[in-house]
Scaffold this active site. Structure first.
Site, short mmCIF file in Angstrom:
data_model
loop_
_atom_site.label_atom_id
_atom_site.label_comp_id
_atom_site.label_asym_id
_atom_site.label_seq_id
_atom_site.Cartn_x
_atom_site.Cartn_y
_atom_site.Cartn_z
N GLU A 12 3.52 -5.41 -3.15
CA GLU A 12 2.75 -4.17 -2.99
C GLU A 12 1.46 -4.36 -2.19
O GLU A 12 0.70 -3.41 -1.99
CB GLU A 12 2.42 -3.58 -4.37
N TYR A 72 8.11 3.71 -9.68
CA TYR A 72 8.57 5.05 -9.31
C TYR A 72 9.32 5.04 -7.98
O TYR A 72 9.80 6.07 -7.53
CB TYR A 72 7.37 6.00 -9.20
N GLY A 73 9.41 3.84 -7.32
CA GLY A 73 9.96 3.79 -5.97
C GLY A 73 11.15 2.89 -5.79
O GLY A 73 12.09 2.89 -6.61
N LEU A 107 11.91 -0.13 -6.24
CA LEU A 107 12.23 -1.24 -7.15
C LEU A 107 13.08 -0.79 -8.34
O LEU A 107 13.45 -1.60 -9.18
CB LEU A 107 10.95 -1.91 -7.66
#
Length: 361
Positions: free
Chosen positions: A289, A206-207, A209
């Site tokens: 992460e 969702y970010g 990447l």
């Protein structure tokens, strides 16, 4: 039919698989039906004795005995096939026996099964078993969601081909895996008309990447198999600071770092992208992460599987990263210095290298 009426009753189960054309109408139907057993019920034929090795293989598989026991009842290279997403990559009885052992013994200890019917067709040398598996997902199994403590009652059929030596050399399993997954809360039932539920190795991002975002280029190898744009099936708080701020020591950019909180039911249905990944890809993403393992005290994010809906209408189970300690981000939201959004956009990801950046911590 030339047979005289037998005045016997039939109670026969079957499955229709209907393909829906773009116009909305059905253009193809496949029926899965144990016709031999139905015929035997009304006295048209008599069930043949099922070969011993086929029977013992069935019971060894369903009780989770694994390949150690199953191998005595099949040929060394016995093949396996199933049109069910969790089993799509399993091509041998050896592989399936071990998969079934993981489900029956590890993920669902105390599980049991019922053999509802069995039959043998001597013309095709095929033994057929109709069973029902019962279990509760109470323990963690690698590659599956966290224990849901929900129960499964799932029906299936095995078609086993018996070789001249008397052992099984091929198994086909007919199983509605999507419905079974929905029962134990791994994913909701597929939408009507959709191709079904996929539960393989997928990753939902969702970010930063996503394609065209700062971190994507550095991880092109892990993200080389784009599947599609997707949305979470449950609302989650996606928190984004209003000014550049990134607390992930493994991210080189000072940008408006998005964090997803594991608070299902709050926030929005979050939009992102899905990629097909391998185990090695997931390990590389874990490094980025800051995920060190289940419940590890040094985790920046933690990873778990969630169901997401692709734009194609398919539902998949995908790896997703949630912030490990959400207290600070939640406080920022309450203070008004961060906002809760349904999507992280490319303008939010723009940022400079962190001062003194020299690599992951």
């Amino acid at each position: 039919m030339d047979e005289a009426p037998t005045h016997k009753s039939m109670e026969t189960q079957y499955v229709y698989n209907m393909h829906v054309a773009p116009c909305g109408k059905v253009d193809r139907i496949t029926k899965v039906w144990h016709s031999a057993w139905a015929a035997a019920q009304v006295g048209w034929t008599s069930p043949m004795d099922v070969p011993s090795d086929a029977q013992q293989l069935f019971h060894a598989c369903e009780s989770g005995k694994g390949w150690h026991e199953v191998k005595h009842h099949c040929t060394r290279d016995a093949a396996f096939d199933a049109q069910a997403e969790p089993l799509k990559d399993i091509k041998t009885v050896h592989g399936y026996a071990e998969w079934m052992k993981g489900i029956a013994v590890v993920a669902m200890p105390g599980s049991h099964y019922v053999l509802n019917a069995q039959a043998f067709d001597p013309k095709t040398q095929t033994a057929t078993f109709f069973g029902t598996f019962h279990g509760i997902h109470s323990r963690y199994l690698e590659g599956f969601p966290e224990p849901t403590h929900k129960s499964m009652e799932t029906q299936y059929v095995y078609c086993m081909h018996v070789a001249p030596c008397g052992k099984v050399d091929r198994i086909t399993k007919v199983w509605h895996s999507a419905w079974a997954a929905a029962q134990v809360g791994w994913v909701r039932p597929a939408l009507q008309g959709s191709p079904g539920v996929h539960a393989g190795e997928y990753y939902f991002t969702y970010g930063s990447l996503k394609r065209g975002f700062p971190n994507h280029g550095k991880h092109e190898e892990e993200l080389s198999r784009f599947v599609g744009v997707a949305t979470t099936l449950e609302p989650y708080p996606l928190i984004v600071p209003k000014e550049p701020s990134c607390t992930n020591p493994n991210c080189p950019y000072l940008h408006r770092q998005p964090t997803l909180m594991d608070k299902a039911g709050l926030g929005y249905y979050v939009r992102g992208e899905v990629y097909a990944v391998k185990a090695d890809d997931v390990k590389e993403l874990d490094v980025l992460e800051g995920y060190h393992g289940k419940k590890h005290s040094d985790n920046v994010y933690f990873r778990r599987m969630i169901p997401v809906l692709l734009e194609s209408g398919e539902e998949v189970l995908a790896h997703c990263y949630f912030i490990a300690d959400h207290a600070e981000k939640w406080a920022e939201l309450q203070k008004g210095v961060a906002e809760c959004l349904p999507e992280y956009t490319s303008d939010m990801a723009v940022g400079e290298l962190k001062p003194g950046w020299s690599g992951p911590a």
